[in-house]
Write a protein that holds these residues in place. Sequence first.
Motif, PDB file in Angstrom:
ATOM      1  N   ARG A 235       0.833  -1.210   0.000  1.00 16.78           N
ATOM      2  CA  ARG A 235       0.000   0.000   0.000  1.00 16.78           C
ATOM      3  C   ARG A 235       0.864   1.255   0.000  1.00 16.78           C
ATOM      4  O   ARG A 235       0.538   2.236  -0.693  1.00 16.78           O
ATOM      5  CB  ARG A 235      -0.926  -0.010   1.221  1.00 16.78           C
ATOM      6  CG  ARG A 235      -2.057  -1.013   1.136  1.00 16.78           C
ATOM      7  CD  ARG A 235      -3.119  -0.733   2.192  1.00 16.78           C
ATOM      8  NE  ARG A 235      -2.569  -0.812   3.549  1.00 16.78           N
ATOM      9  CZ  ARG A 235      -2.512  -1.917   4.267  1.00 16.78           C
ATOM     10  NH1 ARG A 235      -2.957  -3.062   3.747  1.00 16.78           N
ATOM     11  NH2 ARG A 235      -2.033  -1.904   5.505  1.00 16.78           N
ATOM     12  N   HIS A 236       1.946   1.243   0.748  1.00 19.27           N
ATOM     13  CA  HIS A 236       2.818   2.415   0.772  1.00 19.27           C
ATOM     14  C   HIS A 236       3.482   2.630  -0.587  1.00 19.27           C
ATOM     15  O   HIS A 236       3.614   3.773  -1.050  1.00 19.27           O
ATOM     16  CB  HIS A 236       3.887   2.251   1.862  1.00 19.27           C
ATOM     17  CG  HIS A 236       3.373   2.483   3.253  1.00 19.27           C
ATOM     18  ND1 HIS A 236       3.239   3.746   3.796  1.00 19.27           N
ATOM     19  CD2 HIS A 236       2.929   1.619   4.200  1.00 19.27           C
ATOM     20  CE1 HIS A 236       2.764   3.637   5.017  1.00 19.27           C
ATOM     21  NE2 HIS A 236       2.564   2.357   5.295  1.00 19.27           N
ATOM     22  N   ILE A 237       3.890   1.543  -1.225  1.00 19.04           N
ATOM     23  CA  ILE A 237       4.498   1.665  -2.548  1.00 19.04           C
ATOM     24  C   ILE A 237       3.489   2.239  -3.548  1.00 19.04           C
ATOM     25  O   ILE A 237       3.813   3.137  -4.346  1.00 19.04           O
ATOM     26  CB  ILE A 237       5.025   0.300  -3.015  1.00 19.04           C
ATOM     27  CG1 ILE A 237       6.203  -0.136  -2.135  1.00 19.04           C
ATOM     28  CG2 ILE A 237       5.438   0.360  -4.486  1.00 19.04           C
ATOM     29  CD1 ILE A 237       6.709  -1.539  -2.446  1.00 19.04           C
ATOM     30  N   ALA A 242       1.375   6.556  -7.032  1.00 19.94           N
ATOM     31  CA  ALA A 242       0.271   7.469  -7.337  1.00 19.94           C
ATOM     32  C   ALA A 242       0.698   8.926  -7.221  1.00 19.94           C
ATOM     33  O   ALA A 242       0.151   9.810  -7.903  1.00 19.94           O
ATOM     34  CB  ALA A 242      -0.912   7.189  -6.404  1.00 19.94           C
ATOM     35  N   ALA A 243       1.694   9.187  -6.340  1.00 17.98           N
ATOM     36  CA  ALA A 243       2.176  10.557  -6.158  1.00 17.98           C
ATOM     37  C   ALA A 243       3.219  10.954  -7.194  1.00 17.98           C
ATOM     38  O   ALA A 243       3.729  12.075  -7.155  1.00 17.98           O
ATOM     39  CB  ALA A 243       2.754  10.713  -4.757  1.00 17.98           C
TER      40      ALA A 243
END
Length: 380
Positions: A235-237, A242-243
């Motif tokens: 999820r962090h990746i 996405a950013a």
Amino acid sequence: MSVGTSSAPGAQDAGSPPAASRPPGDLAGLGIDPDMLPDGLVVADEQGRVVCFNAAAERITAVRARAALGQSLEKALPLEDLEGRRWWQLTDPYGGLAIRVGQPERNLLLPGGREVLVSARYVRTRPTGPLWRLVVTLRDTEARRRTERSHAELIATVAHELRSPLTSVKGFTATLLAKWERFTDDQKRLMLETVDADADRVTRLIAELLDISRIDSGRLEVRRQPVDIGAAVGRHIQAYVAAGQPADRFLLRVQQPLPDLWADPDKIDQVLSNLLENAVRHGEGTVTIDVTATASPREGEDIGTSVTVSDEGPGIPEESMNRVFTRFWRGSKRGGTGLGLYIVKGIVEAHGGTITVGRAPGAGAEFRFTLPVAAPAYLA
């Protein structure tokens, strides 16, 4: 040695009663060398004369033991309170109430104005009996001053970090309120998004301060639930991709099967967020995250879960590695409070785990934390 002794076999310290009549806790009866104690120790007999003046007391007061032994306590240790009153006259340990047992620790002044932390214990041969020994302990104030400097530095850091986002929030909101009709919808959205991001920054800083307070006081609560650590890293990746980060900058390797991990999911997310942010902001090349089963750091457990985050950047200098998890450490001068890794270490240790820093195979930095599986007793 700073305590007067006799070389004759079986001789006792001058002024000491027979061993059978000594109160419990007498240093000579326990065979303890006062010079081995880390704190200053001064002992006065029933007449108020110094019979013990250890090496730490010499260091703290700058008074030689040979000059203090045999002197009256008031002359050997002329303490004053912060209002300039002579301390031994004020407290009157020998002439005061016989029910007193001592004096709590407080700041007092030595000649020349040097501060020292002093506490006293009244030793009596029997309850409410006459004073047999006055035991005084001395501590340097340097440790307290370091703590005060650390608190002052924390306040200065927080004030500096709060000033920028709050100035931005104030500026944009004041501008919007005063000139709302002059801006297009896109301009309004941009300013409101900036205000929202700065509000999030302030919220994160306040959360960090609360975490530091709980870590320092040992009150950091861990609410354990089943955690899929591989999915959490994923999820962090995805959030970084996405950013705008390229997807091929991240390499996630999850060893299967993994043991069931019981941990606080929010706090584990906080740990992963800090470690990945450090790798992305301060590292270079591919950020590799390995999730593996490993030996548990907790005694009595066979297996745990390990997460390793490494990059291909310049890494951390060897001389700085022992300071990485301290407050305010920054690997570079590119902003940040320097509190993130201190909080990471506190969270990992609150779970009963360990965290280390080293050099990655690609010469970058490598952080590795290991957690015990910590399954609840009813599942065992």
